[in-house]
Write a protein that holds these residues in place. Structure first.
Motif, short mmCIF file in Angstrom:
data_model
loop_
_atom_site.label_atom_id
_atom_site.label_comp_id
_atom_site.label_asym_id
_atom_site.label_seq_id
_atom_site.Cartn_x
_atom_site.Cartn_y
_atom_site.Cartn_z
N SER A 123 61.03 12.93 10.44
CA SER A 123 60.69 13.94 11.43
C SER A 123 60.56 13.27 12.80
O SER A 123 59.75 12.36 12.98
CB SER A 123 59.36 14.60 11.06
OG SER A 123 58.94 15.48 12.08
N LEU A 124 61.36 13.73 13.76
CA LEU A 124 61.34 13.19 15.10
C LEU A 124 60.83 14.26 16.05
O LEU A 124 61.17 15.43 15.93
CB LEU A 124 62.74 12.75 15.52
CG LEU A 124 63.44 11.79 14.56
CD1 LEU A 124 64.82 11.45 15.07
CD2 LEU A 124 62.62 10.54 14.33
N GLU A 125 60.01 13.83 16.99
CA GLU A 125 59.42 14.75 17.95
C GLU A 125 59.61 14.19 19.34
O GLU A 125 59.51 12.98 19.56
CB GLU A 125 57.92 14.90 17.66
CG GLU A 125 57.16 15.78 18.61
CD GLU A 125 55.67 15.82 18.33
OE1 GLU A 125 54.97 16.58 19.01
OE2 GLU A 125 55.19 15.10 17.43
N CYS A 126 59.90 15.04 20.28
CA CYS A 126 59.89 14.70 21.70
C CYS A 126 58.77 15.54 22.30
O CYS A 126 58.77 16.76 22.11
CB CYS A 126 61.21 15.05 22.36
SG CYS A 126 62.62 14.16 21.69
N ALA A 127 57.83 14.91 23.00
CA ALA A 127 56.70 15.66 23.52
C ALA A 127 56.28 15.13 24.88
O ALA A 127 56.44 13.95 25.19
CB ALA A 127 55.51 15.59 22.56
N GLU A 128 55.72 16.05 25.67
CA GLU A 128 55.18 15.67 26.96
C GLU A 128 53.86 14.93 26.74
O GLU A 128 53.08 15.29 25.84
CB GLU A 128 54.94 16.92 27.80
CG GLU A 128 56.25 17.62 28.17
CD GLU A 128 56.00 18.93 28.87
OE1 GLU A 128 56.45 19.06 30.03
OE2 GLU A 128 55.37 19.83 28.27
N PRO A 129 53.58 13.91 27.54
CA PRO A 129 52.37 13.11 27.34
C PRO A 129 51.06 13.89 27.46
O PRO A 129 50.05 13.51 26.90
CB PRO A 129 52.45 12.03 28.41
CG PRO A 129 53.62 12.34 29.24
CD PRO A 129 54.41 13.41 28.60
N ARG A 130 51.10 15.01 28.17
CA ARG A 130 49.85 15.78 28.29
C ARG A 130 49.40 16.35 26.95
O ARG A 130 48.28 16.84 26.84
CB ARG A 130 49.96 16.85 29.35
CG ARG A 130 50.98 17.92 29.09
CD ARG A 130 51.04 18.88 30.25
NE ARG A 130 52.28 19.63 30.20
CZ ARG A 130 52.46 20.79 30.78
NH1 ARG A 130 51.48 21.33 31.48
NH2 ARG A 130 53.60 21.39 30.71
N LEU A 131 50.24 16.24 25.93
CA LEU A 131 49.82 16.62 24.58
C LEU A 131 48.53 15.87 24.22
O LEU A 131 47.64 16.43 23.58
CB LEU A 131 50.93 16.29 23.58
CG LEU A 131 50.59 16.46 22.11
CD1 LEU A 131 50.31 17.91 21.76
CD2 LEU A 131 51.74 15.93 21.24
N TRP A 132 48.46 14.61 24.66
CA TRP A 132 47.29 13.77 24.39
C TRP A 132 46.52 13.45 25.66
O TRP A 132 45.83 12.44 25.74
CB TRP A 132 47.73 12.49 23.69
CG TRP A 132 48.31 12.78 22.35
CD1 TRP A 132 49.61 12.74 21.97
CD2 TRP A 132 47.58 13.20 21.18
NE1 TRP A 132 49.75 13.11 20.67
CE2 TRP A 132 48.51 13.39 20.15
CE3 TRP A 132 46.22 13.43 20.91
CZ2 TRP A 132 48.14 13.80 18.87
CZ3 TRP A 132 45.87 13.84 19.65
CH2 TRP A 132 46.83 14.02 18.65
N ASN A 133 46.67 14.31 26.67
CA ASN A 133 45.99 14.09 27.96
C ASN A 133 46.33 12.75 28.59
O ASN A 133 45.46 12.10 29.17
CB ASN A 133 44.47 14.27 27.82
CG ASN A 133 44.09 15.67 27.44
OD1 ASN A 133 44.65 16.63 27.98
ND2 ASN A 133 43.18 15.81 26.49
N LEU A 134 47.59 12.35 28.45
CA LEU A 134 48.05 11.09 29.06
C LEU A 134 48.84 11.37 30.32
O LEU A 134 49.43 12.39 30.47
CB LEU A 134 48.94 10.32 28.06
CG LEU A 134 48.27 9.92 26.76
CD1 LEU A 134 49.29 9.28 25.83
CD2 LEU A 134 47.12 8.97 27.01
#
Length: 134
Positions: A123-134
Motif C-alpha cells: 500500500s502506497l500513499e502520497c500525503a500532504e505533511p499537514r496530515l501530521w501537522n508538519l
C-alpha cells in the motif's frame, strides 16, 4: 533521540517488476541495485529500500556485512510526503500508467491522501505533511 526516519523498507517477490514500477512509473532515482536481493531509491532526504523477500530471509555470508535476516510475509505500507500540486501530478501519472487509485480523500485536518498499490500489493500513499501537522 531519534531525529527522523532515514530509510524504510518494502518487500517484494519480483525485484524487476518493483524496479520498473518505482523507477520508471514513479520516477524515483535509483541509488543501488544488488543482483536479485535489493534495489534502493532516493526519496527526498531518505532512502526507500525494496528487498526481494526471499533473499532477505537468508543469513549473510561470512564475508558480508552482518545485517541480520529480516522481512515480512504480507504487504507493507509507505507514505510519500508531497504537496497538493505534486499529488495532482501523481494522479495524472498514475492514470496514464493505468495504475488504480484506491482512495483519494481529505482527512479532518484538511490534508489530502492518495492511495494505490505497487505490483507486490504494498500500500502506497502520497500525503500532504499537514496530515501530521508538519
Amino acid at each position: 533521540m531519534i531525529d527522523s526516519i532515514l530509510e524504510t523498507a518494502l518487500y517484494v517477490d519480483d525485484l524487476d517488476a518493483a524496479e520498473a514500477f518505482y523507477g520508471e512509473r514513479l520516477g524515483l532515482e535509483r541509488v543501488l541495485r544488488a543482483g536479485d536481493r535489493h534495489v534502493f531509491y532516493r526519496c527526498g532526504p531518505g532512502i526507500l529500500l525494496i528487498f526481494n523477500r526471499a533473499e532477505t530471509l537468508k543469513p549473510p555470508p561470512d564475508d558480508a556485512l552482518p545485517v541480520p535476516p529480516h522481512g515480512t510475509p504480507g504487504p507493507g505500507h509507505v507514505c510519500f510526503r508531497m504537496d497538493g500540486p505534486a499529488i495532482d501530478r501523481m494522479v495524472e501519472k498514475l492514470n496514464k500508467a493505468g495504475i488504480v487509485i484506491e482512495s483519494d480523500f481529505r482527512w479532518p485536518t484538511g490534508a489530502r491522501s492518495l492511495y494505490f498499490r505497487d505490483p507486490a500489493g504494498n500500500s502506497l500513499e502520497c500525503a500532504e505533511p499537514r496530515l501530521w501537522n508538519l
